[in-house]
Write a protein that holds these residues in place. Structure first.
Motif, PDB file in Angstrom:
ATOM      1  N   ILE A  42     -63.714  66.998  22.281  1.00  0.00           N
ATOM      2  CA  ILE A  42     -63.156  65.653  22.236  1.00  0.00           C
ATOM      3  C   ILE A  42     -64.021  64.739  23.098  1.00  0.00           C
ATOM      4  O   ILE A  42     -64.779  65.206  23.957  1.00  0.00           O
ATOM      5  CB  ILE A  42     -61.699  65.688  22.774  1.00  0.00           C
ATOM      6  N   HIS A  43     -63.954  63.434  22.855  1.00  0.00           N
ATOM      7  CA  HIS A  43     -64.550  62.452  23.762  1.00  0.00           C
ATOM      8  C   HIS A  43     -63.450  62.053  24.736  1.00  0.00           C
ATOM      9  O   HIS A  43     -62.547  61.290  24.388  1.00  0.00           O
ATOM     10  CB  HIS A  43     -65.037  61.235  22.965  1.00  0.00           C
ATOM     11  N   PRO A  44     -63.465  62.580  25.962  1.00  0.00           N
ATOM     12  CA  PRO A  44     -62.305  62.411  26.846  1.00  0.00           C
ATOM     13  C   PRO A  44     -62.010  60.961  27.216  1.00  0.00           C
ATOM     14  O   PRO A  44     -60.841  60.579  27.330  1.00  0.00           O
ATOM     15  CB  PRO A  44     -62.669  63.246  28.080  1.00  0.00           C
ATOM     16  N   ALA A  45     -63.049  60.143  27.400  1.00  0.00           N
ATOM     17  CA  ALA A  45     -62.810  58.747  27.781  1.00  0.00           C
ATOM     18  C   ALA A  45     -62.234  57.950  26.615  1.00  0.00           C
ATOM     19  O   ALA A  45     -61.373  57.080  26.803  1.00  0.00           O
ATOM     20  CB  ALA A  45     -64.096  58.110  28.286  1.00  0.00           C
ATOM     21  N   LYS A  46     -62.702  58.224  25.397  1.00  0.00           N
ATOM     22  CA  LYS A  46     -62.106  57.564  24.230  1.00  0.00           C
ATOM     23  C   LYS A  46     -60.650  58.002  24.064  1.00  0.00           C
ATOM     24  O   LYS A  46     -59.784  57.194  23.699  1.00  0.00           O
ATOM     25  CB  LYS A  46     -62.890  57.909  22.968  1.00  0.00           C
ATOM     26  N   TYR A  47     -60.399  59.274  24.320  1.00  0.00           N
ATOM     27  CA  TYR A  47     -59.025  59.773  24.161  1.00  0.00           C
ATOM     28  C   TYR A  47     -58.088  59.142  25.175  1.00  0.00           C
ATOM     29  O   TYR A  47     -57.009  58.639  24.813  1.00  0.00           O
ATOM     30  CB  TYR A  47     -58.989  61.298  24.274  1.00  0.00           C
ATOM     31  N   VAL A  48     -58.461  59.130  26.470  1.00  0.00           N
ATOM     32  CA  VAL A  48     -57.551  58.569  27.463  1.00  0.00           C
ATOM     33  C   VAL A  48     -57.403  57.066  27.247  1.00  0.00           C
ATOM     34  O   VAL A  48     -56.313  56.502  27.464  1.00  0.00           O
ATOM     35  CB  VAL A  48     -58.009  58.905  28.899  1.00  0.00           C
ATOM     36  N   GLY A  49     -58.456  56.403  26.765  1.00  0.00           N
ATOM     37  CA  GLY A  49     -58.340  54.988  26.454  1.00  0.00           C
ATOM     38  C   GLY A  49     -57.395  54.753  25.283  1.00  0.00           C
ATOM     39  O   GLY A  49     -56.585  53.819  25.293  1.00  0.00           O
ATOM     40  N   GLY A  50     -57.483  55.613  24.267  1.00  0.00           N
ATOM     41  CA  GLY A  50     -56.585  55.506  23.128  1.00  0.00           C
ATOM     42  C   GLY A  50     -55.146  55.810  23.505  1.00  0.00           C
ATOM     43  O   GLY A  50     -54.208  55.173  23.000  1.00  0.00           O
ATOM     44  N   LEU A  51     -54.960  56.779  24.401  1.00  0.00           N
ATOM     45  CA  LEU A  51     -53.618  57.111  24.872  1.00  0.00           C
ATOM     46  C   LEU A  51     -53.025  55.942  25.656  1.00  0.00           C
ATOM     47  O   LEU A  51     -51.829  55.625  25.529  1.00  0.00           O
ATOM     48  CB  LEU A  51     -53.682  58.370  25.740  1.00  0.00           C
TER      49      LEU A  51
END
Length: 435
Positions: free
Chosen positions: A189-198
């Motif tokens: 996963i792209h962790p920064a994109k994921y936490v930003g999306g969350l």
């Protein structure tokens, strides 16, 4: 090799992930004065908790001393699995067969939970269910992986197979290891994109997110909680703690139960496509079985190598950690001897004394803490489960059972970690030399 040759001209001492998704939610213009729930910690657990609470009509705020998602949630390697840092036999010995089975099954379910959440919320985060190859440090480690294969396949419901040393290059372009295990129940996963999306999903659901707002104290009274912050006081009915490896003095009981451990990563400059395919033929996530492990992968666009490991116990100069990581990386992949480093960074993960994640409530504070460095799916799941508990809905999480242990005399300062790291390195080398 001199620094001029080791690092790219535009070398950055920050996560590679931030090039595409820089944490953006910072200090508020004004602070909210009253909410139903105040969540401390703006990473996966806190945001997942906020999303579930807000979707069910609960007025909640998420606070973080940094920008929202700026901690480990946007600094990790982006390897996702539903595993525990606990061997099955040891876990049964520690907690009994019944709870061990429920812990392992629940853990395995965190990956499909994450996948469903990403799909439901339409989060663009380069999620790829590519599987993971676990590289055996020794022949004995290979045998241990082989013994666990059937059980891992049963838990995940997805294929697991052993790859002997003679076929190792089907999974990794190196002869450094002694074969390994390929498990399809894992992802990247792209962790920064994921936490930003969350964070975006939580905001759309109605949660309030406040970055750069440091919590200095929490006091419970007859009319609820007073959460003191660097920007003022918030009154709230309930408090949730999801600070993990960044748990501070404002929560001393919890600080005594989590061990912050620094994890370090580097990204290389772009490499030729044929070299990327040679190094990681199927673009899987990879990790080895050392006590002082390395974990590594290609970037989502398959143009760089990302390499992580424990080359220290607290934050050190990013150039020095890059040198140490690069030394380990090029032993595995000599093909990268002439490849420069473009990014170097670190972040804190949280270990617990029983090597298990914990969620629950202590003296009115709900919490989700301690994922031993495997928190992308687990912290998301635990935040969700904590929200369900706060909503008085059914939560039968096995991670909410049992005591949350500490060690006599431990106050949150892991001064002994350098000695433990040295001992683990020595044991790794002894095992390597004798097998």
């Amino acid at each position: 090799m001199s620094d001029n040759r080791l690092f790219t001209p535009d070398f950055k001492m920050q996560p590679y992930w931030w090039d595409a998704a820089l944490p953006g939610i910072g200090a508020p213009d004004e602070i909210v004065k009253k909410v139903d729930v105040c969540i401390v910690g703006g990473g996966y657990a806190g945001l997942s908790c906020a999303l579930e609470l807000a979707r069910n009509g609960t007025n909640c705020v998420v606070l973080d001393s940094k920008r929202i998602g700026q901690g480990a949630s946007s600094r990790n390697g982006g390897l996702v699995s539903g595993g525990l840092k606990h061997a099955q036999t040891e876990l049964i010995k520690d907690v009994g067969k019944d709870r061990a089975t429920r812990l392992l099954k629940e853990s395995a379910g965190t990956l499909p939970f994450l996948e469903d959440l990403i799909t439901r919320e339409k989060i663009d985060c380069d999620f790829a269910k590519v599987g993971r190859f676990s590289c055996a440090w020794t022949h004995r480690h290979y045998d241990a992986l082989a013994r666990s294969a059937d059980f891992t396949e049963e838990l995940t419901g997805l294929p697991v197979r052993m790859v002997p040393p003679g076929r190792q290059r089907e999974e990794i372009g190196s002869d450094f290891y002694h074969g390994g295990q390929m498990a399809e129940g894992a992802a990247t996963i792209h962790p920064a994109k994921y936490v930003g999306g969350l964070a975006d999903s939580s905001k759309r659901a109605g949660a309030i997110l406040l970055g750069q707002t440091h919590v200095t104290g929490m006091t419970r009274g007859p009319d609820g909680w007073r959460v003191e912050t660097s920007r003022g006081t918030i009154r709230t009915d309930k408090v949730m703690l999801g600070t993990n490896g960044y748990t501070g003095q404002e929560a001393p009981w919890f600080r005594r139960r989590v061990i912050p451990v620094a994890s370090f990563l580097i990204a290389t400059e772009e490499i030729p496509p044929e070299l990327a395919r040679e190094l990681v033929p199927h673009a899987r996530g990879l990790a080895d079985t050392r006590r002082v492990l390395s974990y590594f992968r290609l970037s989502p666009d398959h143009k760089r190598v990302l390499w992580g490991g424990r080359v220290g116990t607290t934050a050190i100069d990013p150039r020095e950690s890059a040198r140490r990581l690069r030394h380990v990386m090029t032993r595995v992949w000599p093909q990268l001897n002439d490849v420069r480093i473009s990014h170097s960074w670190n972040g804190n993960v949280a270990f617990t004394f029983d090597f298990l994640p914990h969620l629950g409530e202590h003296k009115g504070v709900h919490y989700a803490l301690g994922c031993q460095g495997s928190g992308v799916a687990m912290q998301t799941w635990m935040g969700y489960q904590t929200a369900r508990m706060m909503l008085s809905r059914n939560s039968e999480s096995a991670f909410a059972e049992g005591r949350f242990p500490t060690f006599p005399g431990y106050s949150g300062n892991p001064w002994v970690l350098p000695l433990i790291l040295m001992w683990y390195r020595l044991r790794d080398q002894i095992e390597r030399n004798w097998t």
